[in-house]
Structures are given as C-alpha cells and as structure tokens.
Design a protein around this motif. Structure first.
Motif, PDB file in Angstrom:
ATOM      1  N   THR A  25      13.354   3.811   7.869  1.00  0.00           N
ATOM      2  CA  THR A  25      13.316   5.265   7.696  1.00  0.00           C
ATOM      3  C   THR A  25      11.970   5.759   7.178  1.00  0.00           C
ATOM      4  N   ARG A  26      11.238   4.908   6.505  1.00  0.00           N
ATOM      5  CA  ARG A  26       9.923   5.307   6.012  1.00  0.00           C
ATOM      6  C   ARG A  26       8.956   4.149   6.218  1.00  0.00           C
ATOM      7  N   LEU A  27       7.681   4.492   6.252  1.00  0.00           N
ATOM      8  CA  LEU A  27       6.661   3.457   6.391  1.00  0.00           C
ATOM      9  C   LEU A  27       6.497   2.720   5.064  1.00  0.00           C
ATOM     10  N   PRO A  28       6.251   1.423   5.128  1.00  0.00           N
ATOM     11  CA  PRO A  28       6.103   0.657   3.886  1.00  0.00           C
ATOM     12  C   PRO A  28       4.766   0.927   3.212  1.00  0.00           C
ATOM     13  N   HIS A  29       4.758   0.802   1.916  1.00  0.00           N
ATOM     14  CA  HIS A  29       3.516   0.875   1.144  1.00  0.00           C
ATOM     15  C   HIS A  29       2.807  -0.467   1.297  1.00  0.00           C
ATOM     16  N   GLU A  30       1.517  -0.454   1.193  1.00  0.00           N
ATOM     17  CA  GLU A  30       0.728  -1.685   1.350  1.00  0.00           C
ATOM     18  C   GLU A  30       1.194  -2.791   0.397  1.00  0.00           C
ATOM     19  N   THR A  31       1.666  -2.422  -0.793  1.00  0.00           N
ATOM     20  CA  THR A  31       2.131  -3.454  -1.733  1.00  0.00           C
ATOM     21  C   THR A  31       3.466  -4.056  -1.306  1.00  0.00           C
ATOM     22  N   GLU A  32       4.259  -3.309  -0.539  1.00  0.00           N
ATOM     23  CA  GLU A  32       5.538  -3.822  -0.049  1.00  0.00           C
ATOM     24  C   GLU A  32       5.349  -4.753   1.151  1.00  0.00           C
ATOM     25  N   ALA A  33       4.371  -4.433   1.974  1.00  0.00           N
ATOM     26  CA  ALA A  33       4.131  -5.197   3.196  1.00  0.00           C
ATOM     27  C   ALA A  33       2.625  -5.365   3.398  1.00  0.00           C
ATOM     28  N   PRO A  34       2.020  -6.259   2.631  1.00  0.00           N
ATOM     29  CA  PRO A  34       0.572  -6.457   2.750  1.00  0.00           C
ATOM     30  C   PRO A  34       0.176  -6.802   4.187  1.00  0.00           C
ATOM     31  N   GLY A  35      -0.838  -6.133   4.685  1.00  0.00           N
ATOM     32  CA  GLY A  35      -1.332  -6.391   6.027  1.00  0.00           C
ATOM     33  C   GLY A  35      -0.597  -5.659   7.135  1.00  0.00           C
ATOM     34  N   TYR A  36       0.457  -4.938   6.804  1.00  0.00           N
ATOM     35  CA  TYR A  36       1.265  -4.244   7.815  1.00  0.00           C
ATOM     36  C   TYR A  36       0.406  -3.325   8.683  1.00  0.00           C
ATOM     37  N   SER A  38      -2.737  -3.411   9.278  1.00  0.00           N
ATOM     38  CA  SER A  38      -3.739  -4.083  10.101  1.00  0.00           C
ATOM     39  C   SER A  38      -3.084  -4.744  11.312  1.00  0.00           C
ATOM     40  N   VAL A  39      -1.785  -4.979  11.246  1.00  0.00           N
ATOM     41  CA  VAL A  39      -1.055  -5.585  12.358  1.00  0.00           C
ATOM     42  C   VAL A  39      -0.452  -4.518  13.277  1.00  0.00           C
ATOM     43  N   VAL A  40       0.099  -3.464  12.689  1.00  0.00           N
ATOM     44  CA  VAL A  40       0.745  -2.410  13.456  1.00  0.00           C
ATOM     45  C   VAL A  40      -0.288  -1.310  13.726  1.00  0.00           C
ATOM     46  N   GLY A  41      -0.667  -1.183  14.976  1.00  0.00           N
ATOM     47  CA  GLY A  41      -1.728  -0.251  15.352  1.00  0.00           C
ATOM     48  C   GLY A  41      -1.386   1.216  15.160  1.00  0.00           C
ATOM     49  N   ARG A  42      -0.165   1.605  15.517  1.00  0.00           N
ATOM     50  CA  ARG A  42       0.249   3.010  15.400  1.00  0.00           C
ATOM     51  C   ARG A  42       1.619   3.073  14.719  1.00  0.00           C
ATOM     52  N   PRO A  43       1.657   2.877  13.422  1.00  0.00           N
ATOM     53  CA  PRO A  43       2.948   2.837  12.725  1.00  0.00           C
ATOM     54  C   PRO A  43       3.663   4.186  12.759  1.00  0.00           C
TER      55      PRO A  43
END
Length: 66
Positions: A25-36, A38-43
C-alpha cells in the motif's frame, strides 16, 4: 477500468488478505528495504495508483506500464 476494479478489490479484502496487501500500500523507506530504489526503476504503490485513478479517470494499466 481493470486497474480501478483491481484496486477496489484489494482495498476490500478479508483481514488476512489485507495484511498481505498492506505490504504494497505504500512505498518502503530506505531503512526498511535498503537498496530498493536502486533495484526498482519506477516504484509505485497501491495508494499512489489509487490517487492517480481518483485524479485521472483515464489512468489504466497501459499508463502504469508506460
């Protein structure tokens, strides 16, 4: 219309299913999903899709893929 119908269904799921859908339902914060990001181009998350549908009735799966 397919996207709108899918989102309505997701937001009206059973409690168990809502817990699973809540992960999206929401995009993760960088601390929840480190590197997200950089992997997901258009979140995009379900809440973002819902807002876009509310603002633009023509927003659909093709627009999401574009």
């Amino acid at each position: 219309m397919e996207l709108r119908r899918a989102l309505v269904l997701m937001f009206s799921l059973s409690e168990r299913s809502r817990k699973i859908a809540a992960l999206f339902t929401r995009l993760p914060h960088e601390t929840e999903a480190p590197g997200y990001y950089s992997v997901v181009g258009r979140p995009i998350c379900l809440n973002d899709m819902k807002r876009k549908l509310e603002r633009d009735a023509t927003y659909d799966l093709a627009a999401l893929a574009a």
